[in-house]
Write an enzyme that holds these catalytic residues in place. Structure first.
Site, short mmCIF file in Angstrom:
data_model
loop_
_atom_site.label_atom_id
_atom_site.label_comp_id
_atom_site.label_asym_id
_atom_site.label_seq_id
_atom_site.Cartn_x
_atom_site.Cartn_y
_atom_site.Cartn_z
N SER A 230 5.74 4.24 2.20
CA SER A 230 6.43 5.41 2.75
C SER A 230 6.87 5.18 4.18
CB SER A 230 5.49 6.63 2.67
OG SER A 230 6.13 7.78 3.14
N GLY B 147 0.82 -1.19 0.00
CA GLY B 147 0.00 0.00 0.00
C GLY B 147 0.86 1.25 0.00
N CYS B 148 0.22 2.39 -0.26
CA CYS B 148 0.97 3.65 -0.36
C CYS B 148 1.51 4.09 1.00
CB CYS B 148 0.10 4.72 -0.99
SG CYS B 148 -1.54 4.92 -0.25
N TYR B 149 0.66 4.14 2.01
CA TYR B 149 1.13 4.51 3.35
C TYR B 149 2.20 3.53 3.86
CZ TYR B 149 -2.42 8.13 4.34
OH TYR B 149 -3.19 9.27 4.36
#
Length: 343
Positions: free
Chosen positions: A151, A146-148
């Protein structure tokens, strides 16, 4: 090599088109959607006379017979069924949804949807490219992060693995642009609600929390639950995660930066900024880069780590193509050396 994309009308799908259109090794063989058959430019007018492809129905037998890799840019709840049907086909699969990242029990708890086949989920390799390259090289099925989590995990990984922090002290303040909510209509992501605004959402119940904790636990078995708070930024694309943790010894910023530089040396998409420099989301816009800056506060004994990515690129389509490159034995940055768009 031929690539097919299922779920082309979402933001992740159209980013895959943008990347693969210029990729030196992958050709876009076919694009698929459950919507009506039409030229893709009618869905995304910016592609007019740039991409002469028509949306096709989802025929998995035909897709797998012609493609080398299938990207599933479909919503959570739909991808697992498609992946299950593709597993006995001679094709590699990269899923951009959250369907294959968690155990069935955890998935149903956090996503509020019925989980897919446990046997298929078990075969999925977690595609955090910089950390699972060996497993990705031989995988048939990739669960794209996922994106979160991308990061957050890239920012925390070196210090968690080294064990220089209290494993129960991690607090993550995460902020995302509105494209992370997808193309669906929602009041909170509408212009009038999001513009000139900043709001917290999914307080302590975001579905990416268990994904982050699962990987942190793999890196350090002393890991305890994290505090993870998400905010909606009034920008189109970009994620900034600011992570805080208590240092267990008196390490200075320079020492920790050296750890990060050593860890990510040779990784083309990870940029560790010099001391006293900190990243901004615009500095990675429309690129596959992750920029990281950090500071150890000698007064409080806390470490602050700031990590930024483009949620649609390194947080979705860009990392998916990076994983495809690794799976097919190419340099991981092939076709992904986009200079960020600025300003």
């Amino acid at each position: 090599m031929k690539a097919s994309i299922i779920g082309t009308t979402g933001y992740g799908g159209v980013e895959l088109l943008r990347i693969l259109q210029h990729h030196p090794e992958f050709d876009i063989h076919s694009i698929h959607s459950t919507s009506s058959e039409q030229p893709i430019w009618q869905e995304y007018p910016h592609l007019y006379q740039l991409l002469n492809k028509k949306l096709q129905p989802i025929d998995l037998d035909e897709i797998s017979a012609n493609a080398d890799v299938v990207f599933l840019a479909t919503p959570s709840g739909a991808s697992s069924a498609l992946a299950e049907k593709l597993m006995d086909k001679d094709v590699k699969i990269i899923d951009l949804s959250g369907d294959l990242r968690l155990s069935p029990k955890s998935y149903e708890k956090w996503y509020k949807k019925k989980a897919g086949d446990p046997a298929v989920i078990k075969q999925a390799v977690y595609g955090l490219s910089e950390w699972n390259e060996n497993e990705i090289q031989t995988a048939k099925l990739i669960a794209n992060p996922g994106c979160y989590p991308t990061s957050t995990l890239l920012g925390l990984a070196p210090i968690v693995k080294e064990g220089w922090i209290d494993m129960g002290s991690i607090i993550v303040d995460a902020k995302s642009g509105v494209s992370g909510a997808g193309r669906g209509l929602a009041r909170t992501s509408s212009y009038a609600e999001a513009n000139e605004n900043l709001r917290v959402y999914k307080m302590n119940e975001h579905q990416h929390i268990p994904e982050i904790e699962k990987q942190l636990q793999i890196w350090n078995e002393e890991m305890r639950p994290i505090t993870f708070t998400t905010h909606l930024l009034p920008i189109t694309r970009g994620i900034m995660t600011t992570s805080y943790a208590e240092l267990t010894s008196e390490h200075v910023t320079k020492q920790i930066l050296e750890l990060y530089q050593d860890t990510y040396g040779g990784k083309p998409f990870i940029h560790i900024l010099p001391e006293n420099y900190f990243p901004a989301v615009k500095e990675v816009a429309s690129s596959n880069y992750c920029n990281i800056g950090l500071h150890a506060d000698q007064r409080t004994g806390r470490l602050t780590i700031i990590s930024v990515i483009d949620n649609l690129m390194k947080g979705a389509a860009g990392q998916a193509v990076q994983n495809a490159n690794i799976m097919f034995g190419m340099n991981e940055d092939t076709g992904l050396n986009f200079v960020p768009v600025y300003p």
